[in-house]
Structures are given as C-alpha cells and as structure tokens.
Write a protein that holds these residues in place. Structure first.
Motif, short mmCIF file in Angstrom:
data_model
loop_
_atom_site.label_atom_id
_atom_site.label_comp_id
_atom_site.label_asym_id
_atom_site.label_seq_id
_atom_site.Cartn_x
_atom_site.Cartn_y
_atom_site.Cartn_z
N GLY A 167 3.55 10.19 -9.64
CA GLY A 167 2.81 10.48 -10.86
C GLY A 167 2.21 11.88 -10.82
N SER A 168 1.67 12.25 -9.68
CA SER A 168 1.10 13.60 -9.52
C SER A 168 2.18 14.66 -9.65
CB SER A 168 0.42 13.74 -8.17
OG SER A 168 -0.69 12.87 -8.08
N ARG A 169 3.33 14.40 -9.05
CA ARG A 169 4.43 15.37 -9.14
C ARG A 169 4.93 15.51 -10.57
NH1 ARG A 169 8.14 13.96 -3.83
NH2 ARG A 169 6.61 14.62 -2.28
N ASP A 217 3.12 15.03 -13.25
CA ASP A 217 2.08 15.81 -13.95
C ASP A 217 2.23 17.30 -13.66
OD1 ASP A 217 1.05 13.49 -15.03
OD2 ASP A 217 -0.59 13.33 -13.57
N ASP A 260 0.83 -1.21 0.00
CA ASP A 260 0.00 0.00 0.00
C ASP A 260 0.87 1.26 0.00
OD1 ASP A 260 -2.22 -1.62 0.05
OD2 ASP A 260 -2.62 -1.34 2.20
N VAL A 306 2.41 1.74 -3.51
CA VAL A 306 1.40 2.24 -4.46
C VAL A 306 1.11 3.72 -4.21
CG1 VAL A 306 -1.03 2.05 -5.14
CG2 VAL A 306 0.37 -0.01 -4.92
N THR A 307 1.01 4.11 -2.94
CA THR A 307 0.77 5.51 -2.59
C THR A 307 1.91 6.39 -3.09
OG1 THR A 307 -0.52 4.88 -0.65
CG2 THR A 307 0.39 7.11 -0.67
N LYS A 308 3.16 5.93 -2.88
CA LYS A 308 4.30 6.72 -3.32
C LYS A 308 4.36 6.82 -4.83
CE LYS A 308 6.94 6.04 0.82
NZ LYS A 308 8.23 6.04 1.43
N ILE A 309 4.01 5.77 -5.54
CA ILE A 309 3.98 5.80 -7.00
C ILE A 309 2.92 6.81 -7.47
CG2 ILE A 309 3.36 4.48 -9.06
CD1 ILE A 309 4.79 2.08 -7.76
N ASP A 310 1.76 6.79 -6.83
CA ASP A 310 0.71 7.76 -7.17
C ASP A 310 1.18 9.19 -6.94
OD1 ASP A 310 -0.99 5.74 -7.95
OD2 ASP A 310 -2.14 5.73 -6.08
N GLU A 311 1.88 9.41 -5.81
CA GLU A 311 2.39 10.75 -5.50
C GLU A 311 3.42 11.17 -6.55
OE1 GLU A 311 3.96 10.54 -1.54
OE2 GLU A 311 1.97 10.41 -0.62
#
Length: 87
Positions: free
Chosen positions: A46-48, A50, A36, A39-44
């Motif tokens: 991705g946002s950075r 973007d 978990d 996955v959270t760090k990968i999402d973060e």
C-alpha cells in the motif's frame, strides 16, 4: 506385561492429549506469524502504491498536465452515474 498394559491406555491417552495440545499451539503460533507477515507485506505494498501514485502525479505536473484531474477524481465522479444508469 499385563499389569503394564492396563495402565498404558490412560497414559497413552494423556500423552496423546498433551501431544495434540502442543501441536495445536505450534500451529496457532505459526499461523499468527504468517498472518502478521501477510498484513505487513500488504501494508508495504500500500505504501509503495501511494509512492508510485505520488511519483506519477509529480511527473504529470512536470509535463504540464496539471489541469487534467487525477484518475481517482474522475472515478469518483463516474461512480454515482453507474448506479443511476443501472436502476
């Protein structure tokens, strides 16, 4: 001591089974927590990325390079050429 030893293997096996089951549950919980977190760090990230891409596009617009297509658009136009050239 002999009477106690005759019951020991059964109790020892039950204790070992319970210990292993508990250990496996703990490991599963830790792996789930780690998964978990990853996955959270990968999402973060991705946002950075973007946000960085948007900042770059904003800077390009400020510099007056708006007419140049963004790298993503040029990549997508190059992608169909690559398979055609390799066949």
């Amino acid at each position: 001591m002999d009477g106690h030893d005759s019951e020991d293997p059964k109790q020892s096996t039950a204790d070992m089974t319970a210990f292993v089951q508990n250990l496996l549950l703990q490991m599963q919980s830790r792996f789930q927590t780690m998964s978990d977190s990853i996955v959270t760090k990968i999402d973060e990230m991705g946002s950075r990325i973007d946000e960085l891409e948007q900042s770059i596009n904003d800077l390009r617009a400020e510099m007056g390079v708006e007419g140049t297509p963004p790298p993503a658009a040029s990549k997508s136009s190059d992608e169909p050429k690559t398979p055609a050239g390799s066949t």
